[in-house]
Design a protein around this motif. Structure first.
Motif, PDB file in Angstrom:
ATOM      1  N   TYR A   1      51.232  35.942  48.996  1.00 39.31           N
ATOM      2  CA  TYR A   1      51.278  37.096  48.103  1.00 39.31           C
ATOM      3  C   TYR A   1      49.883  37.705  47.962  1.00 39.31           C
ATOM      4  CZ  TYR A   1      55.920  35.952  46.161  1.00 39.31           C
ATOM      5  OH  TYR A   1      57.255  35.702  45.990  1.00 39.31           O
ATOM      6  N   SER A   2      49.830  39.034  47.885  1.00 38.96           N
ATOM      7  CA  SER A   2      48.620  39.707  47.424  1.00 38.96           C
ATOM      8  C   SER A   2      48.910  40.241  46.026  1.00 38.96           C
ATOM      9  CB  SER A   2      48.214  40.841  48.371  1.00 38.96           C
ATOM     10  OG  SER A   2      49.216  41.842  48.425  1.00 38.96           O
ATOM     11  N   VAL A   3      47.972  40.047  45.120  1.00 37.84           N
ATOM     12  CA  VAL A   3      48.199  40.340  43.704  1.00 37.84           C
ATOM     13  C   VAL A   3      47.069  41.215  43.167  1.00 37.84           C
ATOM     14  CG1 VAL A   3      48.550  39.325  41.417  1.00 37.84           C
ATOM     15  CG2 VAL A   3      49.275  38.073  43.457  1.00 37.84           C
ATOM     16  N   LYS A   4      47.429  42.256  42.411  1.00 39.41           N
ATOM     17  CA  LYS A   4      46.454  43.053  41.668  1.00 39.41           C
ATOM     18  C   LYS A   4      47.177  43.655  40.475  1.00 39.41           C
ATOM     19  CE  LYS A   4      47.047  47.239  44.506  1.00 39.41           C
ATOM     20  NZ  LYS A   4      46.341  48.231  45.378  1.00 39.41           N
ATOM     21  N   LEU A   5      46.433  44.178  39.515  1.00 41.24           N
ATOM     22  CA  LEU A   5      47.064  44.775  38.337  1.00 41.24           C
ATOM     23  C   LEU A   5      46.179  45.867  37.744  1.00 41.24           C
ATOM     24  CD1 LEU A   5      45.351  43.187  35.955  1.00 41.24           C
ATOM     25  CD2 LEU A   5      47.081  41.456  36.285  1.00 41.24           C
ATOM     26  N   ARG A   6      46.756  46.640  36.856  1.00 42.06           N
ATOM     27  CA  ARG A   6      46.037  47.692  36.142  1.00 42.06           C
ATOM     28  C   ARG A   6      46.563  47.765  34.718  1.00 42.06           C
ATOM     29  NH1 ARG A   6      48.371  53.391  38.704  1.00 42.06           N
ATOM     30  NH2 ARG A   6      50.613  52.941  38.420  1.00 42.06           N
ATOM     31  N   ALA A   7      45.734  48.255  33.817  1.00 40.32           N
ATOM     32  CA  ALA A   7      46.080  48.294  32.394  1.00 40.32           C
ATOM     33  C   ALA A   7      46.538  49.693  31.990  1.00 40.32           C
ATOM     34  CB  ALA A   7      44.868  47.899  31.556  1.00 40.32           C
ATOM     35  N   LYS A   8      47.457  49.736  31.013  1.00 40.63           N
ATOM     36  CA  LYS A   8      47.801  51.015  30.398  1.00 40.63           C
ATOM     37  C   LYS A   8      46.825  51.236  29.249  1.00 40.63           C
ATOM     38  CE  LYS A   8      51.781  52.964  30.250  1.00 40.63           C
ATOM     39  NZ  LYS A   8      53.211  53.326  30.009  1.00 40.63           N
ATOM     40  N   LEU A   9      46.055  52.321  29.318  1.00 40.39           N
ATOM     41  CA  LEU A   9      45.008  52.592  28.348  1.00 40.39           C
ATOM     42  C   LEU A   9      45.604  53.135  27.047  1.00 40.39           C
ATOM     43  CD1 LEU A   9      42.488  54.242  30.827  1.00 40.39           C
ATOM     44  CD2 LEU A   9      42.669  51.836  30.164  1.00 40.39           C
ATOM     45  N   PRO A  10      44.825  53.109  25.982  1.00 35.98           N
ATOM     46  CA  PRO A  10      45.345  53.591  24.685  1.00 35.98           C
ATOM     47  C   PRO A  10      45.839  55.036  24.717  1.00 35.98           C
ATOM     48  CG  PRO A  10      43.349  52.331  24.349  1.00 35.98           C
ATOM     49  CD  PRO A  10      43.501  52.488  25.827  1.00 35.98           C
ATOM     50  N   ASP A  11      45.323  55.870  25.656  1.00 33.21           N
ATOM     51  CA  ASP A  11      45.788  57.256  25.732  1.00 33.21           C
ATOM     52  C   ASP A  11      47.062  57.409  26.555  1.00 33.21           C
ATOM     53  OD1 ASP A  11      44.921  56.903  28.307  1.00 33.21           O
ATOM     54  OD2 ASP A  11      43.397  58.471  28.269  1.00 33.21           O
ATOM     55  N   GLY A  12      47.630  56.279  27.008  1.00 33.52           N
ATOM     56  CA  GLY A  12      48.887  56.312  27.746  1.00 33.52           C
ATOM     57  C   GLY A  12      48.736  56.411  29.248  1.00 33.52           C
ATOM     58  N   LYS A  13      47.520  56.572  29.750  1.00 31.50           N
ATOM     59  CA  LYS A  13      47.305  56.667  31.191  1.00 31.50           C
ATOM     60  C   LYS A  13      47.032  55.293  31.783  1.00 31.50           C
ATOM     61  CE  LYS A  13      45.455  61.389  31.164  1.00 31.50           C
ATOM     62  NZ  LYS A  13      44.304  62.260  31.542  1.00 31.50           N
ATOM     63  N   TRP A  14      47.362  55.146  33.077  1.00 26.16           N
ATOM     64  CA  TRP A  14      47.054  53.900  33.759  1.00 26.16           C
ATOM     65  C   TRP A  14      45.599  53.894  34.180  1.00 26.16           C
ATOM     66  CZ3 TRP A  14      50.155  49.993  33.262  1.00 26.16           C
ATOM     67  CH2 TRP A  14      51.537  50.192  33.115  1.00 26.16           C
ATOM     68  N   GLY A  15      44.955  52.756  34.007  1.00 24.41           N
ATOM     69  CA  GLY A  15      43.559  52.623  34.404  1.00 24.41           C
ATOM     70  C   GLY A  15      43.415  52.291  35.882  1.00 24.41           C
ATOM     71  N   ASP A  16      42.196  51.946  36.291  1.00 23.54           N
ATOM     72  CA  ASP A  16      41.919  51.597  37.677  1.00 23.54           C
ATOM     73  C   ASP A  16      42.484  50.215  38.005  1.00 23.54           C
ATOM     74  OD1 ASP A  16      40.423  53.951  37.971  1.00 23.54           O
ATOM     75  OD2 ASP A  16      38.618  52.970  37.198  1.00 23.54           O
ATOM     76  N   PHE A  17      42.741  49.985  39.296  1.00 23.01           N
ATOM     77  CA  PHE A  17      43.235  48.682  39.745  1.00 23.01           C
ATOM     78  C   PHE A  17      42.120  47.637  39.716  1.00 23.01           C
ATOM     79  CE2 PHE A  17      46.749  51.061  41.753  1.00 23.01           C
ATOM     80  CZ  PHE A  17      47.804  50.285  41.298  1.00 23.01           C
ATOM     81  N   SER A  18      42.530  46.410  39.472  1.00 20.15           N
ATOM     82  CA  SER A  18      41.620  45.274  39.580  1.00 20.15           C
ATOM     83  C   SER A  18      41.352  44.999  41.047  1.00 20.15           C
ATOM     84  CB  SER A  18      42.261  44.038  38.949  1.00 20.15           C
ATOM     85  OG  SER A  18      43.349  43.595  39.760  1.00 20.15           O
ATOM     86  N   ALA A  19      40.453  44.065  41.293  1.00 22.80           N
ATOM     87  CA  ALA A  19      40.320  43.528  42.646  1.00 22.80           C
ATOM     88  C   ALA A  19      41.623  42.827  43.024  1.00 22.80           C
ATOM     89  CB  ALA A  19      39.159  42.540  42.696  1.00 22.80           C
ATOM     90  N   GLN A  20      41.853  42.670  44.316  1.00 29.36           N
ATOM     91  CA  GLN A  20      43.077  42.022  44.786  1.00 29.36           C
ATOM     92  C   GLN A  20      42.819  40.565  45.119  1.00 29.36           C
ATOM     93  OE1 GLN A  20      46.116  44.035  47.367  1.00 29.36           O
ATOM     94  NE2 GLN A  20      45.302  42.659  48.906  1.00 29.36           N
ATOM     95  N   ARG A  21      43.797  39.722  44.824  1.00 27.78           N
ATOM     96  CA  ARG A  21      43.710  38.315  45.158  1.00 27.78           C
ATOM     97  C   ARG A  21      44.892  37.920  46.059  1.00 27.78           C
ATOM     98  NH1 ARG A  21      39.445  38.993  44.250  1.00 27.78           N
ATOM     99  NH2 ARG A  21      38.148  38.375  42.486  1.00 27.78           N
ATOM    100  N   THR A  22      44.641  36.967  46.937  1.00 30.52           N
ATOM    101  CA  THR A  22      45.675  36.444  47.818  1.00 30.52           C
ATOM    102  C   THR A  22      45.981  35.000  47.425  1.00 30.52           C
ATOM    103  OG1 THR A  22      44.961  37.866  49.640  1.00 30.52           O
ATOM    104  CG2 THR A  22      46.299  35.956  50.201  1.00 30.52           C
ATOM    105  N   VAL A  23      47.259  34.670  47.348  1.00 30.79           N
ATOM    106  CA  VAL A  23      47.657  33.334  46.937  1.00 30.79           C
ATOM    107  C   VAL A  23      48.861  32.912  47.769  1.00 30.79           C
ATOM    108  CG1 VAL A  23      49.165  34.194  45.087  1.00 30.79           C
ATOM    109  CG2 VAL A  23      48.231  31.886  44.942  1.00 30.79           C
ATOM    110  N   VAL A  24      48.939  31.634  48.107  1.00 33.32           N
ATOM    111  CA  VAL A  24      50.011  31.081  48.930  1.00 33.32           C
ATOM    112  C   VAL A  24      50.874  30.159  48.081  1.00 33.32           C
ATOM    113  CG1 VAL A  24      50.590  29.757  50.976  1.00 33.32           C
ATOM    114  CG2 VAL A  24      48.596  31.271  51.000  1.00 33.32           C
ATOM    115  N   VAL A  25      52.188  30.366  48.119  1.00 32.17           N
ATOM    116  CA  VAL A  25      53.125  29.571  47.313  1.00 32.17           C
ATOM    117  C   VAL A  25      53.090  28.113  47.748  1.00 32.17           C
ATOM    118  CG1 VAL A  25      55.565  29.241  46.717  1.00 32.17           C
ATOM    119  CG2 VAL A  25      54.623  31.555  46.946  1.00 32.17           C
ATOM    120  N   ARG A  26      53.070  27.230  46.778  1.00 30.76           N
ATOM    121  CA  ARG A  26      53.034  25.783  47.068  1.00 30.76           C
ATOM    122  C   ARG A  26      54.427  25.217  47.154  1.00 30.76           C
ATOM    123  NH1 ARG A  26      49.030  22.970  42.894  1.00 30.76           N
ATOM    124  NH2 ARG A  26      49.832  21.180  44.062  1.00 30.76           N
TER     125      ARG A  26
END
Length: 319
Positions: free
Chosen positions: A294-319
């Motif tokens: 999986y590649s994973v990243k996320l972004r926050a919804k800001l108080p003004d209702g807009k989406w913020g910038d994306f975080s850095a991306q991380r890669t993870v393998v299911v165990r």
């Protein structure tokens, strides 16, 4: 029953005439060719392929594409957003020469770039062993639109022929197997980038990813601070993936984040109020078999209702 409105036939005819006659204003009378692409390089990626790269050209209107020539034969046509390409189907132990030309909307072609020559290596039959992983990847900012990367060399049972630089899982650059540094240009200000490096040999065997490195380019003029979550970590547990991160600073509470898996939105994480402290956590249940990546990243919804910038991306393998 209400009938649909009707229009006089003359009015419709007038619209058709105007449409047919209006095309003359859109015709491109541009007679100026784009500038010549610069810094063209050609690197043998394997015994049968060459990776060609260059710096973007400019135009008085806009560059719409590039044409890559092998000797006098055009072998690739690319959109303006692409400044690198793999040329496949070549012969081992053979000399090749390449040039690149830029094209604009009017069809004007730039002058050919200087000729770059490269020799494909000898084939390595029955080589199925990939190189070791590059290690110690580090990065530094070079202005607001470029970064410099460096790493420790990988090893191979034959030889490392190239290093491929990836940004969020997409290859964006390649350098020779004798190099352990690279410069990546054309980045956007105020953006988080995650880079990894893979080693490749003449048989097209690729190593696994190096460690990843996150770099945030400075904000552009007039832009505020970054709104991206930081310090994202993704840890695989049996049947789940545990995420932790630091939400961005904002004038007000941030109550939700949008989680992306493999580049696509997967779920929205909602709190009635932000967790105490400066770190948020979330556990995601997974049902895919062990070894799933999986590649994973996320972004926050800001108080003004807009989406913020994306975080850095991380890669993870299911165990």
């Amino acid at each position: 029953m209400q009938r649909p409105p009707t229009f006089p036939a003359l009015a419709v005819l007038g619209v058709l005439v105007l449409t047919a006659c209006g095309g003359g204003d859109d015709q491109d009378q541009d007679g100026k060719a784009p500038t010549t692409p610069t810094d063209v390089t050609a690197q043998a990626g394997s015994a049968t392929s060459v990776h060609v790269m260059w710096q973007a050209a400019t135009d008085n209107e806009a560059v719409t594409g590039y044409e890559v020539f092998q000797a006098d034969k055009k072998v690739k046509s690319l959109p303006a957003t692409k400044t690198m390409v793999d040329v496949d189907g070549l012969k081992p132990r053979t000399d090749y020469s390449f040039t690149v030309r830029a094209k604009d909307k009017a069809g004007n072609l730039s002058k050919p770039s200087p000729v770059i020559t490269v020799t494909t290596p000898a084939p390595t039959p029955e080589d199925h062993k990939p190189p070791t992983d590059p290690s110690g990847l580090k990065g530094t900012l070079d202005g607001d639109r470029a970064v410099g990367l460096s790493w420790r060399a990988a090893t191979d049972n034959t030889a490392v022929t190239s290093y491929d630089i990836y940004q969020e899982g997409s290859r964006i650059h390649s350098v020779a197997g004798t190099e352990t540094t690279a410069k990546v240009t054309g980045l956007r200000p105020g953006t988080v980038y995650t880079f990894t490096v893979r080693a490749r040999d003449a048989a097209e065997n690729s190593s696994a990813d190096s460690n990843d490195v996150d770099l945030t380019t400075p904000a552009g003029k007039g832009d505020g601070p970054s709104t991206a979550p930081t310090a994202l970590k993704a840890t695989a547990e049996k049947g789940s993936i545990v995420l932790s991160w630091k939400p961005p600073k904002a004038d007000g509470a941030i109550e939700s984040h949008e989680l992306y898996l493999n580049g696509k939105p997967a779920t929205t994480i909602i709190w009635g109020a932000m967790p105490k402290g400066d770190t948020a956590t979330y556990t995601m249940t997974v049902t895919d078999p062990p070894g799933t990546r999986y590649s994973v990243k996320l972004r926050a919804k800001l108080p003004d209702g807009k989406w913020g910038d994306f975080s850095a991306q991380r890669t993870v393998v299911v165990r």
